[in-house]
Design a protein around this motif. Structure first.
Motif, PDB file in Angstrom:
ATOM      1  N   LEU A 221     -42.108  -9.330  32.315  1.00 37.94           N
ATOM      2  CA  LEU A 221     -41.203  -9.133  33.448  1.00 37.94           C
ATOM      3  C   LEU A 221     -40.011  -8.296  33.028  1.00 37.94           C
ATOM      4  O   LEU A 221     -39.581  -8.335  31.880  1.00 37.94           O
ATOM      5  CB  LEU A 221     -40.715 -10.479  33.979  1.00 37.94           C
ATOM      6  CG  LEU A 221     -41.780 -11.469  34.475  1.00 37.94           C
ATOM      7  CD1 LEU A 221     -41.127 -12.790  34.892  1.00 37.94           C
ATOM      8  CD2 LEU A 221     -42.560 -10.878  35.648  1.00 37.94           C
ATOM      9  N   TYR A 222     -39.485  -7.579  33.960  1.00 38.68           N
ATOM     10  CA  TYR A 222     -38.256  -6.840  33.690  1.00 38.68           C
ATOM     11  C   TYR A 222     -37.470  -6.742  34.996  1.00 38.68           C
ATOM     12  O   TYR A 222     -38.007  -6.851  36.099  1.00 38.68           O
ATOM     13  CB  TYR A 222     -38.547  -5.439  33.131  1.00 38.68           C
ATOM     14  CG  TYR A 222     -39.082  -4.473  34.157  1.00 38.68           C
ATOM     15  CD1 TYR A 222     -38.249  -3.511  34.741  1.00 38.68           C
ATOM     16  CD2 TYR A 222     -40.428  -4.501  34.548  1.00 38.68           C
ATOM     17  CE1 TYR A 222     -38.743  -2.624  35.683  1.00 38.68           C
ATOM     18  CE2 TYR A 222     -40.925  -3.610  35.477  1.00 38.68           C
ATOM     19  CZ  TYR A 222     -40.084  -2.679  36.054  1.00 38.68           C
ATOM     20  OH  TYR A 222     -40.565  -1.805  36.993  1.00 38.68           O
ATOM     21  N   HIS A 223     -36.147  -6.593  34.828  1.00 36.37           N
ATOM     22  CA  HIS A 223     -35.253  -6.462  35.983  1.00 36.37           C
ATOM     23  C   HIS A 223     -35.024  -4.977  36.258  1.00 36.37           C
ATOM     24  O   HIS A 223     -34.832  -4.192  35.328  1.00 36.37           O
ATOM     25  CB  HIS A 223     -33.898  -7.134  35.704  1.00 36.37           C
ATOM     26  CG  HIS A 223     -33.963  -8.625  35.634  1.00 36.37           C
ATOM     27  ND1 HIS A 223     -33.717  -9.431  36.705  1.00 36.37           N
ATOM     28  CD2 HIS A 223     -34.273  -9.456  34.602  1.00 36.37           C
ATOM     29  CE1 HIS A 223     -33.846 -10.702  36.358  1.00 36.37           C
ATOM     30  NE2 HIS A 223     -34.182 -10.745  35.068  1.00 36.37           N
ATOM     31  N   GLU A 224     -35.088  -4.641  37.515  1.00 37.48           N
ATOM     32  CA  GLU A 224     -34.812  -3.254  37.858  1.00 37.48           C
ATOM     33  C   GLU A 224     -33.873  -3.199  39.048  1.00 37.48           C
ATOM     34  O   GLU A 224     -33.848  -4.098  39.891  1.00 37.48           O
ATOM     35  CB  GLU A 224     -36.099  -2.501  38.196  1.00 37.48           C
ATOM     36  CG  GLU A 224     -36.791  -2.973  39.452  1.00 37.48           C
ATOM     37  CD  GLU A 224     -37.993  -2.102  39.816  1.00 37.48           C
ATOM     38  OE1 GLU A 224     -38.565  -1.503  38.908  1.00 37.48           O
ATOM     39  OE2 GLU A 224     -38.317  -2.034  41.011  1.00 37.48           O
ATOM     40  N   GLU A 225     -33.062  -2.160  39.072  1.00 33.28           N
ATOM     41  CA  GLU A 225     -32.197  -1.868  40.203  1.00 33.28           C
ATOM     42  C   GLU A 225     -32.830  -0.713  40.952  1.00 33.28           C
ATOM     43  O   GLU A 225     -33.131   0.327  40.347  1.00 33.28           O
ATOM     44  CB  GLU A 225     -30.795  -1.503  39.713  1.00 33.28           C
ATOM     45  CG  GLU A 225     -29.780  -1.317  40.835  1.00 33.28           C
ATOM     46  CD  GLU A 225     -28.396  -1.038  40.282  1.00 33.28           C
ATOM     47  OE1 GLU A 225     -27.539  -1.940  40.294  1.00 33.28           O
ATOM     48  OE2 GLU A 225     -28.190   0.105  39.804  1.00 33.28           O
ATOM     49  N   GLU A 226     -33.061  -0.871  42.217  1.00 32.64           N
ATOM     50  CA  GLU A 226     -33.879   0.092  42.957  1.00 32.64           C
ATOM     51  C   GLU A 226     -33.148   0.534  44.221  1.00 32.64           C
ATOM     52  O   GLU A 226     -32.509  -0.276  44.915  1.00 32.64           O
ATOM     53  CB  GLU A 226     -35.224  -0.535  43.336  1.00 32.64           C
ATOM     54  CG  GLU A 226     -36.184   0.422  44.027  1.00 32.64           C
ATOM     55  CD  GLU A 226     -37.578  -0.168  44.172  1.00 32.64           C
ATOM     56  OE1 GLU A 226     -38.380   0.405  44.911  1.00 32.64           O
ATOM     57  OE2 GLU A 226     -37.854  -1.210  43.544  1.00 32.64           O
ATOM     58  N   THR A 227     -33.249   1.853  44.495  1.00 33.34           N
ATOM     59  CA  THR A 227     -32.711   2.420  45.731  1.00 33.34           C
ATOM     60  C   THR A 227     -33.852   3.154  46.432  1.00 33.34           C
ATOM     61  O   THR A 227     -34.465   4.061  45.847  1.00 33.34           O
ATOM     62  CB  THR A 227     -31.567   3.404  45.454  1.00 33.34           C
ATOM     63  OG1 THR A 227     -30.535   2.717  44.744  1.00 33.34           O
ATOM     64  CG2 THR A 227     -31.008   3.966  46.746  1.00 33.34           C
ATOM     65  N   ILE A 228     -34.173   2.783  47.659  1.00 38.80           N
ATOM     66  CA  ILE A 228     -35.262   3.396  48.440  1.00 38.80           C
ATOM     67  C   ILE A 228     -34.623   4.183  49.572  1.00 38.80           C
ATOM     68  O   ILE A 228     -33.903   3.619  50.403  1.00 38.80           O
ATOM     69  CB  ILE A 228     -36.227   2.338  48.991  1.00 38.80           C
ATOM     70  CG1 ILE A 228     -36.828   1.518  47.843  1.00 38.80           C
ATOM     71  CG2 ILE A 228     -37.324   2.992  49.815  1.00 38.80           C
ATOM     72  CD1 ILE A 228     -37.740   0.410  48.299  1.00 38.80           C
ATOM     73  N   THR A 229     -34.945   5.532  49.582  1.00 30.10           N
ATOM     74  CA  THR A 229     -34.385   6.428  50.608  1.00 30.10           C
ATOM     75  C   THR A 229     -35.504   6.947  51.488  1.00 30.10           C
ATOM     76  O   THR A 229     -36.468   7.549  50.978  1.00 30.10           O
ATOM     77  CB  THR A 229     -33.646   7.599  49.953  1.00 30.10           C
ATOM     78  OG1 THR A 229     -32.645   7.086  49.076  1.00 30.10           O
ATOM     79  CG2 THR A 229     -33.014   8.497  51.000  1.00 30.10           C
ATOM     80  N   PRO A 230     -35.420   6.723  52.803  1.00 31.01           N
ATOM     81  CA  PRO A 230     -36.444   7.271  53.707  1.00 31.01           C
ATOM     82  C   PRO A 230     -36.298   8.798  53.842  1.00 31.01           C
ATOM     83  O   PRO A 230     -35.177   9.319  53.851  1.00 31.01           O
ATOM     84  CB  PRO A 230     -36.171   6.575  55.031  1.00 31.01           C
ATOM     85  CG  PRO A 230     -35.234   5.445  54.718  1.00 31.01           C
ATOM     86  CD  PRO A 230     -34.487   5.876  53.529  1.00 31.01           C
ATOM     87  N   VAL A 231     -37.442   9.514  53.943  1.00 27.55           N
ATOM     88  CA  VAL A 231     -37.460  10.965  54.184  1.00 27.55           C
ATOM     89  C   VAL A 231     -38.029  11.187  55.579  1.00 27.55           C
ATOM     90  O   VAL A 231     -39.123  10.672  55.901  1.00 27.55           O
ATOM     91  CB  VAL A 231     -38.300  11.698  53.133  1.00 27.55           C
ATOM     92  CG1 VAL A 231     -38.309  13.205  53.420  1.00 27.55           C
ATOM     93  CG2 VAL A 231     -37.742  11.451  51.746  1.00 27.55           C
ATOM     94  N   THR A 232     -37.301  11.947  56.433  1.00 26.11           N
ATOM     95  CA  THR A 232     -37.734  12.175  57.818  1.00 26.11           C
ATOM     96  C   THR A 232     -37.990  13.652  58.056  1.00 26.11           C
ATOM     97  O   THR A 232     -37.467  14.519  57.358  1.00 26.11           O
ATOM     98  CB  THR A 232     -36.672  11.667  58.803  1.00 26.11           C
ATOM     99  OG1 THR A 232     -35.450  12.366  58.537  1.00 26.11           O
ATOM    100  CG2 THR A 232     -36.427  10.178  58.626  1.00 26.11           C
ATOM    101  N   ASN A 233     -38.863  13.936  59.065  1.00 23.63           N
ATOM    102  CA  ASN A 233     -39.126  15.318  59.473  1.00 23.63           C
ATOM    103  C   ASN A 233     -38.139  15.734  60.544  1.00 23.63           C
ATOM    104  O   ASN A 233     -37.185  15.003  60.850  1.00 23.63           O
ATOM    105  CB  ASN A 233     -40.567  15.462  59.943  1.00 23.63           C
ATOM    106  CG  ASN A 233     -40.877  14.530  61.124  1.00 23.63           C
ATOM    107  OD1 ASN A 233     -39.969  14.023  61.764  1.00 23.63           O
ATOM    108  ND2 ASN A 233     -42.174  14.313  61.383  1.00 23.63           N
ATOM    109  N   ASN A 234     -38.406  16.958  61.111  1.00 19.19           N
ATOM    110  CA  ASN A 234     -37.491  17.475  62.133  1.00 19.19           C
ATOM    111  C   ASN A 234     -37.453  16.608  63.377  1.00 19.19           C
ATOM    112  O   ASN A 234     -36.478  16.638  64.131  1.00 19.19           O
ATOM    113  CB  ASN A 234     -37.884  18.892  62.530  1.00 19.19           C
ATOM    114  CG  ASN A 234     -37.618  19.882  61.403  1.00 19.19           C
ATOM    115  OD1 ASN A 234     -36.775  19.629  60.558  1.00 19.19           O
ATOM    116  ND2 ASN A 234     -38.340  20.998  61.395  1.00 19.19           N
ATOM    117  N   GLN A 235     -38.473  15.849  63.595  1.00 23.48           N
ATOM    118  CA  GLN A 235     -38.515  14.974  64.760  1.00 23.48           C
ATOM    119  C   GLN A 235     -37.881  13.606  64.455  1.00 23.48           C
ATOM    120  O   GLN A 235     -37.880  12.713  65.304  1.00 23.48           O
ATOM    121  CB  GLN A 235     -39.962  14.769  65.229  1.00 23.48           C
ATOM    122  CG  GLN A 235     -40.558  15.996  65.924  1.00 23.48           C
ATOM    123  CD  GLN A 235     -40.881  17.103  64.948  1.00 23.48           C
ATOM    124  OE1 GLN A 235     -41.329  16.829  63.841  1.00 23.48           O
ATOM    125  NE2 GLN A 235     -40.645  18.351  65.356  1.00 23.48           N
TER     126      GLN A 235
END
Length: 832
Positions: A221-235
C-alpha cells in the motif's frame, strides 16, 4: 441582356452548390464591407441565420481576438482588405457561447472601377482541433517528462495514457495499465460511497483533489495525493480526465510520527496540573493543554489561533503586542525563567491572580514562547486570610496588652529564671514603681513578701496547677496606709517553666471584713454618723435585760439590730427567735406565741410549745408589733408583767426567762391615740428605744453596703465581678431608696444577674432606679474638671488615696485608674 443575366444567375447557383459543401466558411462583401453572400459553413460558425448576416458588415458579424486581446474594427481583416485591397492570411481567435475557436483567415480585396474601396472574398477555416492536437502533442512530451505520475483516461475512466513516473511509482508495466479502469489500484481503504462522490464531482466538470490509499504491483500500500481535472470539448462535454498523482507515503509516515509525538507531548501537557500555553512571535496561541481550557473557560476552537492578549486584562491588554515587539527588539532575557505574579482574565470576565513562568525556544523561522501558568487564587486567599489572622492576632495582642494595662488586676510575667518580663499598669500602681524599675528584676526583689512567704511562693511554682492556692500578703509602702493583696500563680501556656502572677487588690475587702468583724452585729455595715450613733445606743441596751423597741422604716434592718443586741448581750448563748406579727390572725398568733394543749381546738392533736417558752433563756423578737390584735396585746402584757405563760387550753401557768425585743415601722403613739394599740403595753415594750436611720440619711454608707452585697452576689452568680462602675455607684448614692437596705441588696443582686462584664454598670441596675428622677449620673468624660475633682479629693484627704477614693464614692483601684487617665503622677520614681 436577359441571356447574360440568366447565365450569371446560373453561375451563382452552381457556386452556391459547390461552396455550400465546403467545410471552410466563404463570405463575399461589397465595397462598403457589407456581406453580400456567405456559405453554410460561415452561418454555422457564427451561429446566425443568413438573413441576419446579409447586409451587415463582416467586421461586426465576426468579432475576432488575438492572444486573448480583442481586435478593433480598424484592425479587423475585413476592414483592412476593404480599404487596402490585396491579400492576407492570419490566425485569429473567435469566441462563441463561451467556447474559444481558433481560425485561419485568408482573404482578397478586389478594387472596383473607381479604384477606391474593394470587394472582399474571404475564406475562414476552423483549426481548433488541429491546434488542440498540436497542444496535446506538446503537452504529452511535457507530461512524459513530469516528475509526478500522470494518468489520462477517457470519460469512462479507462486508462489511455500514463507517464513513466506513474510506472515507476506503482511498479505496474504500461501494458497492465492501458485499457484498464483505475479500479485496478483499489486497495479497499476507500468506500464505494467515496468513489461515487468522486465521479459525481469530476463528471460535473469540477476538479477533485484528495488523498487515497492505493495498491502497487507488489501488493503493498502507498499513500498518494491526487488531483483529477476534467477535459471538455467546445460543446462543454467532458471527454477525458487527467489525474496527477504524487506518492506521499513518506510524508504520511513523517506526519504520523509528528502526530504521535504531538499526541505524546499533548498528553504530557494535559497531564500537567498547571496550565501551559504556547505562542509565537505575534502572540498567537498555537498550543495549550486541557488545564488551560479549564482555567480560562474557553473551548479548544475559541482559544486556538487567538492572540494571547485575550487572557490579559487592561491596562496590559492593549499594550501586550508592544511588550512582545520590545522584547524581540531588545532580546532581553531577564523575564525568561523567572516567576512573576500577574492578573489574568477568564472568558466570563472574571479576574484572578496567576503565577507565570516563561521559557523561549528558537525554531525555524522564529521563536516560540511557553507560558506555565498557575492559578494562585486559593493561595492568595490563604495569604489574605493569614495576613488578616496575623493582623487580628496583632490587634488581639495589642488589645490584650491594653486590657492588661487597664485591668485592675495586677499581672506579672516571669521567665524560667524568675525575672520579670512584663508588668501592667495596675501592678505599677500597686507597687508604686514604674515599669523600667521592675523589668528584668527577680520577683523576690519587687514583691513585698516575708521570708516564709517567698518560700511559699517558690513551693507554689513547683506545685501542680490544681493544687496551688492564693498567697495572702500585705505591705505599707508609705508607712501610713496598709494594703492587702493576694497572689495567684499560673503556668504560662506557652512555656510551663515560665509563670504568670496575678495580684488581686483585696484591700477594700479586707477593710470591709475588718469593719464587719468590728461591728457589733458582725453583720451590720456602716460608717456614717447616724449609724455610729445607732451602734453606740445598741451597745448600751445590749448590756442590760430591758425590753427594747426598735423603730424604723421597712427594710432598714430592724431584725439585724435585734440580732446584734442579742449577740452582744448576756443571753448570746441562748436562743434567738423571731416572729413577724403582721398579717397573723388573733388565734394563730396566740397559738404561735403561747402554745397550746392537745384538744384545745380542732386540729390540736399534740401539745405545742409556744415561742415564749422556746426562747427561754434567750431573746424573743416581735417584729411588726404594731399589727398585733388588741386581745393578743392583753395576753402579751400579762406575760411581760408576770413573766409566765399559759398555753391555750391549759390552766397551769409556766415560768419563762425571756428578753423581749420589739420592732415597728409605725408611730405607736399615734396608734395608741387611735385606739389600735394598748398604752400600757407601749410602756412595757418601750423601756429602751433604738431608731434605725433610713438609707437616704446615710448615703456615705451606700458604697460600703453595695460592695458587701456584691461579695455575696458574686458567689451566687458565679461571676468574676470586680466591682461597681463609678457611674452606677453614683446613681446608687443619689437614689432615694424607699425600700432602704433591703432594696439596695435587691438592686445589687439584680445587677449581678444582668452584668455581662466584670464591672456592674449603670444599665445593669433595676429599671425603676434608672427611671427615678433623683438618679444623677457621675461625670462620664475625664477632663480638666475631673482632674480638679481628683486633686481636691486628695487635698481634703491629706494625700491619703484611700480616703480620697471614699470621698468620691469609688473604689481605690478605680481612683488610681482615674489618676492615670487625668495625668496625675502617683508612682514614686526610684532614686537614681
Amino acid at each position: 441582356m436577359t441571356t447574360q443575366l440568366n447565365q450569371l444567375r446560373n453561375t451563382l447557383a452552381k457556386m452556391e452548390v459547390a461552396f455550400s459543401s465546403l467545410q471552410e466558411a466563404i463570405v463575399w462583401t461589397d465595397q462598403e464591407g457589407q456581406i453580400q453572400w456567405c456559405n453554410q459553413a460561415l452561418i454555422s460558425l457564427v451561429g446566425k441565420s443568413r438573413i441576419t448576416l446579409i447586409g451587415h458588415k463582416l467586421s461586426e458579424a465576426l468579432p475576432l481576438s488575438k492572444r486573448g486581446n480583442p481586435v478593433s474594427l480598424a484592425q479587423h481583416p475585413a476592414t483592412q482588405l476593404n480599404e487596402n485591397g490585396g491579400s492576407l492570411t492570419a490566425l485569429y481567435e473567435f469566441n462563441k457561447d463561451g467556447q474559444p475557436y481558433h481560425l485561419e483567415i485568408s482573404g482578397t480585396g478586389i478594387k472596383g472601377k473607381d479604384d477606391s474601396a474593394c470587394n472582399i472574398v474571404m475564406v475562414v477555416r476552423d483549426i481548433t482541433e488541429v491546434r488542440l492536437a498540436d497542444e496535446m502533442r506538446t503537452q504529452g512530451l511535457a507530461l512524459s517528462a513530469a516528475a509526478n505520475a500522470i494518468v489520462i483516461t477517457d470519460r469512462e475512466g479507462c486508462v489511455e495514457w500514463v507517464n513513466p513516473a506513474f510506472l515507476v511509482m506503482t511498479g505496474f508495466p504500461e501494458s497492465d495499465c492501458i485499457g484498464q479502469t483505475l479500479g485496478f489500484q483499489n486497495s479497499g481503504h476507500q468506500s464505494e460511497q467515496f468513489y461515487r462522490e468522486l465521479w459525481q464531482t469530476v463528471n460535473a466538470g469540477k476538479i477533485w483533489k484528495g488523498e487515497l490509499v492505493n495498491l502497487k504491483k507488489d501488493g503493498s500500500l502507498y499513500h498518494e495525493e491526487e488531483t483529477i481535472t476534467p477535459v471538455t470539448n467546445n460543446q462543454g462535454e467532458v471527454t477525458h480526465f487527467i489525474a496527477i498523482k504524487q506518492d506521499i507515503s513518506e510524508r504520511k509516515r513523517f506526519e504520523s510520527t509528528i502526530i504521535e509525538r504531538e499526541a505524546r507531548i499533548q498528553a504530557i501537557l494535559d497531564g500537567a496540573a498547571d496550565s501551559i500555553i504556547i505562542i509565537d512571535e505575534q502572540g498567537i496561541i498555537s498550543s495549550f493543554n486541557d488545564a488551560a481550557l479549564a482555567m480560562f473557560g474557553y473551548s479548544h476552537e475559541e482559544l486556538i489561533a487567538q492572540n494571547v492578549k485575550i487572557l490579559v486584562p487592561e491596562p496590559h491588554h492593549s499594550k501586550h503586542d508592544g511588550y512582545i515587539f520590545k522584547y524581540l527588539q531588545t532580546d532581553k532575557k531577564n523575564i525568561m525563567g523567572n516567576t512573576r505574579e500577574l492578573v489574568a482574565v477568564k472568558k466570563d470576565g472574571e479576574l484572578f491572580p496567576i503565577e507565570l513562568s516563561l521559557s523561549e525556544a528558537d525554531i525555524e523561522g522564529g521563536k516560540l514562547f511557553s507560558g506555565f501558568i498557575r492559578d494562585i487564587s486559593a493561595r492568595k486567599m490563604a495569604e489574605e486570610t493569614l495576613e488578616e489572622t496575623r493582623h487580628q492576632l496583632q490587634n488581639a495582642n495589642e488589645n490584650l496588652l491594653a486590657i492588661l494595662d487597664e485591668s485592675r488586676l495586677g499581672v506579672l510575667m516571669i521567665d524560667e529564671k524568675g525575672q520579670v518580663q512584663f508588668v501592667n499598669h495596675a501592678t505599677q500602681m500597686f507597687l508604686q514603681q514604674n515599669k523600667e524599675s521592675l523589668l528584668g528584676k527577680h520577683w523576690e526583689k519587687i514583691l513585698p513578701l516575708t521570708g516564709s512567704q517567698k518560700l511559699s511562693m517558690t513551693e507554689q511554682f513547683n506545685a501542680p496547677a490544681e493544687s496551688r492556692s492564693r498567697l495572702s500578703a500585705k505591705f505599707s509602702p508609705d508607712k501610713k496606709e496598709t494594703f492587702w493583696y493576694e497572689i495567684e500563680v499560673r503556668d504560662d501556656p506557652r512555656e510551663s517553666r515560665c509563670k504568670i502572677l496575678y495580684l488581686y487588690d483585696v484591700t477594700e475587702i479586707s477593710r470591709l471584713r475588718s469593719q464587719l468583724n468590728a461591728s457589733v452585729s458582725r453583720q451590720m455595715i456602716g460608717n456614717s454618723i447616724k449609724i455610729r450613733e445607732m451602734f453606740a445606743s445598741l451597745s448600751k441596751v445590749a448590756s442590760g435585760d430591758w425590753t427594747v423597741l426598735i423603730e424604723g422604716e421597712t427594710g432598714v434592718g430592724k431584725e439585724l439590730v435585734a440580732n446584734a443586741i442579742h449577740a452582744t448581750s448576756m443571753r448570746k448563748d441562748g436562743p434567738f427567735i423571731a416572729i413577724n406579727c403582721g398579717g397573723l390572725t388573733s388565734s394563730l398568733l396566740t397559738s404561735q406565741l403561747f402554745g397550746y394543749r392537745r384538744g384545745a381546738f380542732t386540729g390540736a392533736t399534740v401539745d405545742q410549745v409556744g415561742l415564749f417558752e422556746s426562747a427561754n433563756g434567750g431573746t424573743l423578737f416581735l417584729d411588726e408589733i404594731g399589727d398585733v390584735p388588741l386581745d393578743v396585746q392583753t395576753a402579751m402584757l400579762r406575760v411581760l408583767q408576770e413573766r409566765e405563760v399559759t398555753r391555750v387550753g391549759d390552766t397551769k401557768p409556766r415560768k419563762i426567762d425571756v428578753r423581749v425585743l420589739a420592732a415597728t415601722n409605725r408611730d405607736l403613739t399615734e396608734e395608741v391615740a387611735a385606739g389600735r394599740f394598748r398604752n400600757d403595753l407601749l410602756y412595757r415594750i418601750r423601756v429602751a428605744r433604738i431608731a434605725v436611720p433610713p438609707l437616704r440619711e446615710r448615703q456615705e454608707d451606700i458604697p460600703l453596703l453595695a460592695n458587701a452585697f456584691l461579695l455575696e452576689a458574686q458567689a451566687q452568680a458565679q461571676k468574676p465581678l470586680e466591682g461597681i462602675d463609678p457611674v452606677a455607684l453614683q446613681a446608687m448614692v443619689h437614689y432615694d431608696w424607699p425600700g432602704n437596705v433591703r432594696e439596695l441588696k435587691n438592686a445589687v443582686d439584680t445587677a449581678a444577674i444582668n452584668c455581662e462584664t466584670q464591672m456592674i454598670r449603670l444599665e445593669d441596675l433595676p429599671q425603676e432606679m434608672l427611671n427615678a428622677p433623683r438618679i444623677q449620673p457621675a461625670v462620664e468624660n475625664f477632663g480638666e474638671d475631673t482632674k480638679s475633682q481628683l486633686e481636691t479629693a486628695l487635698h481634703q484627704a491629706g494625700g491619703n488615696r484611700s480616703k480620697a477614693a471614699k470621698l468620691l464614692g469609688v473604689s481605690r483601684a478605680t481612683f488610681y485608674r482615674r489618676l492615670i487617665d487625668a495625668g496625675i503622677e502617683t508612682i514614686k520614681r526610684p532614686k537614681s
